[in-house]
Motif scaffolding. Sequence first.
Motif, mmCIF file in Angstrom:
data_model
loop_
_atom_site.group_PDB
_atom_site.id
_atom_site.type_symbol
_atom_site.label_atom_id
_atom_site.label_comp_id
_atom_site.label_asym_id
_atom_site.label_seq_id
_atom_site.Cartn_x
_atom_site.Cartn_y
_atom_site.Cartn_z
ATOM 1 N N VAL A 155 0.924 -1.205 -0.104
ATOM 2 C CA VAL A 155 -0.186 -0.061 0.084
ATOM 3 C C VAL A 155 0.678 1.159 -0.012
ATOM 4 N N TYR A 156 2.125 1.195 0.586
ATOM 5 C CA TYR A 156 2.913 2.134 0.475
ATOM 6 C C TYR A 156 4.157 1.897 -0.347
ATOM 7 N N PRO A 157 3.972 2.402 -1.674
ATOM 8 C CA PRO A 157 4.995 2.067 -2.820
ATOM 9 C C PRO A 157 6.549 2.493 -2.368
ATOM 10 N N GLY A 158 7.300 1.688 -2.639
ATOM 11 C CA GLY A 158 8.843 1.978 -2.190
ATOM 12 C C GLY A 158 9.219 1.532 -0.985
ATOM 13 N N ARG A 159 8.349 0.874 -0.273
ATOM 14 C CA ARG A 159 8.603 0.617 1.152
ATOM 15 C C ARG A 159 8.723 -1.069 1.211
ATOM 16 N N SER A 160 9.679 -1.737 2.021
ATOM 17 C CA SER A 160 9.825 -3.025 1.893
ATOM 18 C C SER A 160 9.891 -3.578 3.478
ATOM 19 N N ALA A 161 10.247 -4.884 3.504
ATOM 20 C CA ALA A 161 10.113 -5.303 5.121
ATOM 21 C C ALA A 161 11.865 -4.845 5.385
ATOM 22 N N HIS A 162 12.638 -4.740 4.484
ATOM 23 C CA HIS A 162 13.904 -4.016 5.005
ATOM 24 C C HIS A 162 13.980 -2.605 5.475
ATOM 25 N N LEU A 185 -6.887 -0.574 12.524
ATOM 26 C CA LEU A 185 -5.795 -1.030 14.044
ATOM 27 C C LEU A 185 -4.862 0.207 13.894
ATOM 28 N N ASP A 186 -4.518 0.416 12.448
ATOM 29 C CA ASP A 186 -3.136 1.120 12.351
ATOM 30 C C ASP A 186 -3.662 2.678 12.952
ATOM 31 N N LYS A 187 -4.881 3.002 12.757
ATOM 32 C CA LYS A 187 -5.474 4.547 13.127
ATOM 33 C C LYS A 187 -5.664 4.433 14.701
ATOM 34 N N GLU A 188 -6.064 3.353 15.119
ATOM 35 C CA GLU A 188 -6.208 3.139 16.705
ATOM 36 C C GLU A 188 -4.887 3.194 17.449
ATOM 37 N N LEU A 233 -3.962 -6.751 0.799
ATOM 38 C CA LEU A 233 -5.210 -7.004 1.490
ATOM 39 C C LEU A 233 -4.978 -6.925 3.119
ATOM 40 N N ALA A 234 -3.978 -7.537 3.582
ATOM 41 C CA ALA A 234 -3.684 -7.197 5.031
ATOM 42 C C ALA A 234 -3.569 -5.827 5.540
ATOM 43 N N ASN A 235 -2.889 -5.030 4.741
ATOM 44 C CA ASN A 235 -2.851 -3.505 4.917
ATOM 45 C C ASN A 235 -4.280 -2.989 4.885
ATOM 46 N N ILE A 236 -5.019 -3.064 4.007
ATOM 47 C CA ILE A 236 -6.346 -2.555 3.863
ATOM 48 C C ILE A 236 -7.222 -3.042 5.192
ATOM 49 N N LEU A 237 -7.084 -4.453 5.442
ATOM 50 C CA LEU A 237 -8.082 -4.645 6.530
ATOM 51 C C LEU A 237 -7.491 -4.258 7.923
ATOM 52 N N LEU A 238 -6.376 -3.855 8.149
ATOM 53 C CA LEU A 238 -5.857 -3.645 9.270
ATOM 54 C C LEU A 238 -5.502 -2.136 9.472
ATOM 55 N N ASP A 239 -6.072 -1.320 8.458
ATOM 56 C CA ASP A 239 -6.136 0.100 8.568
ATOM 57 C C ASP A 239 -6.754 0.727 9.824
#
Length: 132
Positions: A7-14, A104-107, A96-102
Amino acid sequence: MALYGTVYPGRSAHDAVKQVREYIRQGYRIAVDMDLSKFFDTVNHDVLMHYVARKVPDKRVLRLIGKYLRAGVMVNGRLQQTRKGVPQGGPLSPLLANILLDNLDKELGKRGYKFVRYADDCVPRAHLTYRC
């Protein structure tokens, strides 16, 4: 707060690991590693599609995602229907995880927590306070 994934282009697990290191450099010393147990296996398709539809207006894309979710899996050489869950390992799963957990992120953000999340993995950070 820092989020990573498709969802956040250019960002990775690293990049997520680099952000955790930055929080440590800033003085955050307590970490809680959260992994939502069986997250990808237990996602309710209807709930997920409701959240996806809020972000994706194109009905054709929504239909395609729905087919992806219901495509089934091979178990012992036989096709088994999937009524819940998200296929793991594909490029669509972190999105899909990022969309579903949005929510949680906001909270977590509203509560003032610093955290790093990539797909269903999250590392909240807190300052360590010493009292004498």
